[in-house]
Write a protein that holds these residues in place. Structure first.
Motif, PDB file in Angstrom:
ATOM      1  N   SER A 108       0.807  -1.213   0.000  1.00 47.46           N
ATOM      2  CA  SER A 108       0.000   0.000   0.000  1.00 47.46           C
ATOM      3  C   SER A 108       0.839   1.261   0.000  1.00 47.46           C
ATOM      4  O   SER A 108       1.955   1.290   0.510  1.00 47.46           O
ATOM      5  N   ASN A 109       0.270   2.305  -0.584  1.00 44.12           N
ATOM      6  CA  ASN A 109       0.778   3.653  -0.390  1.00 44.12           C
ATOM      7  C   ASN A 109      -0.122   4.343   0.643  1.00 44.12           C
ATOM      8  O   ASN A 109      -1.004   3.707   1.224  1.00 44.12           O
ATOM      9  N   ARG A 162      -2.250   6.666   0.002  1.00 47.81           N
ATOM     10  CA  ARG A 162      -3.304   7.356  -0.736  1.00 47.81           C
ATOM     11  C   ARG A 162      -4.617   7.404   0.049  1.00 47.81           C
ATOM     12  O   ARG A 162      -5.340   8.385  -0.016  1.00 47.81           O
ATOM     13  N   TRP A 163      -4.923   6.356   0.781  1.00 47.15           N
ATOM     14  CA  TRP A 163      -6.205   6.294   1.488  1.00 47.15           C
ATOM     15  C   TRP A 163      -6.321   7.423   2.521  1.00 47.15           C
ATOM     16  O   TRP A 163      -7.391   7.977   2.741  1.00 47.15           O
ATOM     17  N   GLU A 190      -7.198  10.539   0.586  1.00 45.82           N
ATOM     18  CA  GLU A 190      -8.566  10.530   0.075  1.00 45.82           C
ATOM     19  C   GLU A 190      -9.572  10.787   1.196  1.00 45.82           C
ATOM     20  O   GLU A 190     -10.620  11.388   0.969  1.00 45.82           O
ATOM     21  N   LEU A 214     -12.531   6.392  -2.159  1.00 49.21           N
ATOM     22  CA  LEU A 214     -11.922   5.273  -1.462  1.00 49.21           C
ATOM     23  C   LEU A 214     -12.761   4.000  -1.559  1.00 49.21           C
ATOM     24  O   LEU A 214     -12.251   2.924  -1.838  1.00 49.21           O
ATOM     25  N   ARG A 239      -6.905   3.492 -10.980  1.00 49.57           N
ATOM     26  CA  ARG A 239      -5.835   3.094 -10.070  1.00 49.57           C
ATOM     27  C   ARG A 239      -4.523   2.876 -10.823  1.00 49.57           C
ATOM     28  O   ARG A 239      -3.640   2.177 -10.359  1.00 49.57           O
ATOM     29  N   ASN A 242       1.243  -0.637  -7.135  1.00 47.00           N
ATOM     30  CA  ASN A 242       0.204  -1.637  -6.856  1.00 47.00           C
ATOM     31  C   ASN A 242       0.374  -2.819  -7.812  1.00 47.00           C
ATOM     32  O   ASN A 242       1.447  -2.985  -8.411  1.00 47.00           O
ATOM     33  N   SER A 261      -4.658   1.125   1.234  1.00 45.62           N
ATOM     34  CA  SER A 261      -4.871   1.498  -0.165  1.00 45.62           C
ATOM     35  C   SER A 261      -4.709   0.295  -1.084  1.00 45.62           C
ATOM     36  O   SER A 261      -5.410   0.174  -2.093  1.00 45.62           O
ATOM     37  N   GLU A 290      -7.232  -0.862  -4.017  1.00 46.67           N
ATOM     38  CA  GLU A 290      -6.738  -0.901  -5.394  1.00 46.67           C
ATOM     39  C   GLU A 290      -6.842  -2.298  -5.975  1.00 46.67           C
ATOM     40  O   GLU A 290      -7.184  -2.469  -7.153  1.00 46.67           O
TER      41      GLU A 290
END
Length: 660
Positions: free
Chosen positions: A233-234, A236-237, A240, A250, A262, A279, A508, A512
């Motif tokens: 994961s990054n 990003r969540w 968001e 999300l 994505r 990802n 994330s 994704e």
């Protein structure tokens, strides 16, 4: 025929497991089967390719008979083992079955990885109502199915480029040949691609789990490492949730087909970020990178678990590891570093030197031969010398100012928790197992440095994702160290810590991954179709076409003189990444249509070495068409077109197939 396909996959797996039983004695049985399938596929694919190169001038379809000989040889080896070493084989088989039955956790994880793998891949390439479909993100399908079909139906041995006939195939094509072997034995193209991909992802997840389990001695840590393969994961969540409505972004993958994009560049407060690099996007796009990532872990386990090898075995081992690079050229330096780490370990120093010498010799010879072919072909622009230094991997905007702060922000966002966990994992390895430290830490550092400093392909530094994906597999193994340490403690808060860490590592990535399992599809072409059958019936396997609409030609397994830049939706020819001179070959192709006499036409045919030439309705008004129209092989309407096209053979020039 399906039973033959199953047997062709089981036999090399069983033989590889039996041959490697002493090398991976302490490895879990499910992991042994994963290693057996991977190494077995390397053996049969490479050997089958060499056999096909010998048979191509003798028999057709070449790949089918090559596979028949390989499977027959495997059956003979199995029969020999059963006759001469019956008790040894029976004892090994009984031990393996007993261990599998007792290892319920391993079996459960294998079942889970199977379910995940099928859900990830099944929506991206399939046949429905007689039409091949791909997902809206799997545009590389148009780059891979022509290679597969050229092996199965085009007797393309030694491998030539199906998009620029006359050139060697410079792409790492063994992954496509691996799929083609199954198609040649009777599997459908979508089914063969699906199950090779599924077994590759399963193997990678199982091996990541196995290495983390034996390194940290915690079962749950192994599970986390295996699952991180698809949920890395990054952050990003977090953005968001903070910057927009979670329901719109999300959680959208749960409620809509395809979900949010994505696999694109996104703008954040710190700049632009390439989501697809981190990802599972490139595991879907480039399945050979997935297989190669698993082979990297196989090499690490080999160095870890083999204290002694004879010189002959070490030489063979070096050759086999060198063959791993045929699935992904980029992993060559990673394999060199992993094997070289064995020199630090006294008990495997001599064997490591032998393996390393063989690996560098064989792999280096392959790389030099490829470089020589590119340099001497005359079709590539060599003004951009590669490899060369390029430190802008983490700069999505190539024109923006670049700084160390930008670099740190990019990687902190992309894989910050994973990098912190991997650092902790390296510390744990140093304290608990120096062998694992020297196997893992150097290759992680060297690969990370290569990604951010060296450009290998002229097309751009972003081809370095072929390094990034195998690196992530190793980082995922190390990243579960904090969870493993906490689980071994007696703290009451340990489960809460593990839950928070798992959230940071996977949040994330889970969303994704779900988005990739719900992709909508788009048609490629009917298959089989009347046009494809007509091409196969009226032309020879090795015939070269000149065409501006090559879809059916490539599906039929034939090669084209030039695949124009925007001919197939969603992809470009892989030789573009090497700096291919499209303008030069386009000019050569135009000579055929400019000809005003039969002598000019035949001179161009012999220079280009083409066998079938397409004439559209507009091109049929050219003077040259009146000279050759009596040599029409067939006519047809390509998919999504409305007007028929005429396909002229060049037998009048002593080249093409006979008119029927």
């Amino acid at each position: 025929m399906l039973s033959i396909v199953v047997i062709a996959n089981i036999l090399p797996t069983v033989l590889a497991c039996y041959c490697l039983r002493a090398w991976f004695r302490d490895t879990a049985p499910i992991a042994q089967l994963a290693i057996g399938w991977l190494v077995g596929q390397v053996f049969v694919t490479v050997i089958g390719y060499l056999v096909a190169c010998v048979l191509v001038s003798v028999i057709s379809p070449t790949l089918f008979w090559s596979n028949v000989l390989v499977v027959g040889s495997e059956l003979l080896v199995c029969a020999h083992l059963l006759v001469r070493h019956r008790e040894t084989v029976r004892g090994w088989g009984s031990d393996l079955r007993r261990e599998i039955r007792s290892a319920r956790s391993s079996v459960l994880f294998a079942a889970l990885s199977l379910a995940i793998s099928v859900s990830v891949f099944q929506v991206h390439f399939f046949e429905r109502d007689g039409v091949l479909h791909r997902s809206h993100i799997y545009w590389d399908a148009s780059a891979h199915y022509p290679i597969i079909q050229s092996f199965v139906f085009g007797d393309n041995f030694p491998a030539g480029d199906e998009t620029a006939a006359g050139l060697p195939l410079f792409y790492h094509f063994m992954g496509d040949l691996q799929v083609a072997n199954n198609v040649a034995l009777g599997a459908s193209l979508p089914a063969a691609l699906l199950w090779v991909s599924v077994l590759s992802l399963m193997s990678l997840m199982i091996l990541a789990r196995e290495y983390a389990r034996v390194l940290f001695k915690v079962e749950l840590a192994g599970w986390m490492a295996g699952l991180l393969v698809v949920t890395s994961s990054n952050l990003r969540w977090l953005f968001e949730i903070w910057e927009s409505s979670p329901a719109q972004n999300l959680f959208r993958p749960f409620f809509s087909r395809g979900g949010p994009m994505r696999f694109s560049n996104l703008e954040y407060t710190f700049g632009r970020f390439n989501v697809s690099m981190f990802n599972i996007f490139y595991f879907i796009e480039e399945r050979h990178v997935l297989f190669a990532s698993a082979l990297v872990i196989v090499t690490a386990l080999l160095v870890r678990e083999v204290p002694t090898l004879s010189r002959r075995s070490a030489l063979l081992c070096g050759c086999v590891i060198a063959c791993f690079t045929q699935w992904n050229f980029f992993i060559f330096p990673m394999l060199v570093v992993i094997v070289a780490s064995g020199i630090v370990l006294r008990d495997v120093r001599a064997q490591s030197v032998t393996i390393l010498t063989t690996l560098v010799g064989v792999g280096g010879l392959m790389a030099l031969s490829m470089r020589f072919s590119i340099a001497t072909s005359g079709w590539f622009n060599l003004d951009q010398t590669v490899p060369r230094f390029n430190f802008r991997f983490a700069a999505e905007d190539q024109n923006a100012a670049y700084s160390f702060l930008r670099f740190m922000s990019y990687y902190g966002f992309a894989m910050g928790p994973t990098l912190l966990g991997a650092f902790a994992g390296a510390v744990v390895a140093w304290r608990r197992s120096r062998r694992d430290f020297w196997i893992m830490a150097p290759v992680v550092l060297v690969t990370f440095t290569l990604i951010n400093s060296v450009q290998v392909m002229p097309s751009g530094v972003y081809e370095n994702h072929k390094w990034l994906k195998p690196l992530q597999g190793l980082l995922n193994i190390l990243a579960v160290a904090p969870c493993a340490l906490v689980l071994q403690s007696r703290s009451r808060l340990r489960h809460a810590f593990v839950a928070v860490m798992a959230l940071l590592l996977t949040a994330s990535g889970v969303f994704e991954a779900i988005a990739f399992t719900r992709s909508f599809s788009m048609p490629i072409a009917p298959y089989p179709s009347e046009m494809v059958e007509r091409i196969r019936e009226r032309t020879r396997p090795h015939d070269v076409f000149v065409t501006s609409l090559p879809r059916e030609v490539l599906i039929a397994g034939r090669r084209v003189y030039l695949l124009h830049y925007k001919t197939l939706e969603g992809t470009t020819p892989h030789i573009k990444a090497l700096g291919f001179n499209f303008a030069k070959r386009t000019e050569q192709e135009a000579r055929l249509y400019r000809a005003t006499t039969l002598e000019e036409f035949c001179a161009a045919v012999h220079d280009l070495r083409v066998d079938v030439i397409e004439f559209s309705r507009q091109q049929q008004s050219l003077p040259v068409y009146e000279l050759v129209r009596g040599h029409e092989l067939f006519s047809g309407v390509p998919y999504k077109e409305t007007e028929p096209r005429s396909y002229i053979g060049t037998r009048l020039c002593g080249m093409g197939p006979a008119v029927r």
